[in-house]
Design a protein around this motif. Structure first.
Motif, short mmCIF file in Angstrom:
data_model
loop_
_atom_site.label_atom_id
_atom_site.label_comp_id
_atom_site.label_asym_id
_atom_site.label_seq_id
_atom_site.Cartn_x
_atom_site.Cartn_y
_atom_site.Cartn_z
N UNK A 134 -13.49 0.02 -2.79
CA UNK A 134 -12.62 -1.11 -3.11
C UNK A 134 -11.25 -0.64 -3.57
N UNK A 135 -11.22 0.34 -4.43
CA UNK A 135 -9.94 0.87 -4.92
C UNK A 135 -9.15 1.54 -3.81
N UNK A 136 -9.85 2.24 -2.92
CA UNK A 136 -9.18 2.89 -1.79
C UNK A 136 -8.51 1.85 -0.90
N UNK A 137 -9.25 0.77 -0.60
CA UNK A 137 -8.67 -0.30 0.23
C UNK A 137 -7.46 -0.92 -0.45
N UNK A 138 -7.54 -1.16 -1.75
CA UNK A 138 -6.42 -1.76 -2.48
C UNK A 138 -5.21 -0.84 -2.48
N UNK A 198 -4.57 1.59 -0.27
CA UNK A 198 -4.07 1.65 1.10
C UNK A 198 -3.18 0.46 1.41
N UNK A 199 -3.61 -0.73 1.02
CA UNK A 199 -2.83 -1.94 1.27
C UNK A 199 -1.50 -1.89 0.51
N UNK A 200 -1.54 -1.44 -0.73
CA UNK A 200 -0.31 -1.37 -1.52
C UNK A 200 0.68 -0.37 -0.92
N UNK A 201 0.18 0.77 -0.48
CA UNK A 201 1.05 1.78 0.14
C UNK A 201 1.64 1.22 1.44
N UNK A 207 5.75 0.96 1.37
CA UNK A 207 6.53 2.06 1.94
C UNK A 207 6.73 1.90 3.44
N UNK A 208 7.84 2.46 3.90
CA UNK A 208 8.11 2.50 5.34
C UNK A 208 7.21 3.55 5.98
N UNK A 209 7.17 3.56 7.32
CA UNK A 209 6.37 4.56 8.04
C UNK A 209 6.82 5.97 7.67
N UNK A 210 8.11 6.18 7.55
CA UNK A 210 8.64 7.51 7.18
C UNK A 210 8.20 7.89 5.77
#
Length: 91
Positions: free
Chosen positions: A40-44, A46-49, A53-56
């Protein structure tokens, strides 16, 4: 700790060499709960990042994460209760 024991997530047992101490062991349900919480924390995160952030910038973060594995591995090799000691940069 009492809440974790009551929920069946951990159990205690006497320390074999010191009757004043208890060992705490994670149970099967505790491992399942821990795995689900980490997922759950990993998904959260990942979504926040992804949303922040941009792709770069995400690529730069991936590069930095690789660098952080070096000190993390070093700390993992220390004996329990060991202290990190400063030394020249080594990998």
């Amino acid at each position: 700790m009492k809440d974790l024991i009551a929920a069946g997530l951990v159990r205690t047992e006497p320390h074999p060499g010191d009757g004043r101490r208890l060992l705490v062991r994670i149970t099967g349900p505790g491992r399942t709960r821990l795995r689900h919480e980490r997922e759950r924390r990993t998904r959260a995160l990942d979504a926040a990042v992804r949303d922040t952030f941009s792709a770069e910038e995400r690529e730069r973060l991936r590069e930095c994460a690789g660098l952080l594995s070096c000190p993390t591995a070093r700390l993992a090799r220390q004996p329990p209760g060991g202290r990190y000691s400063a030394s020249p940069h080594t990998r």
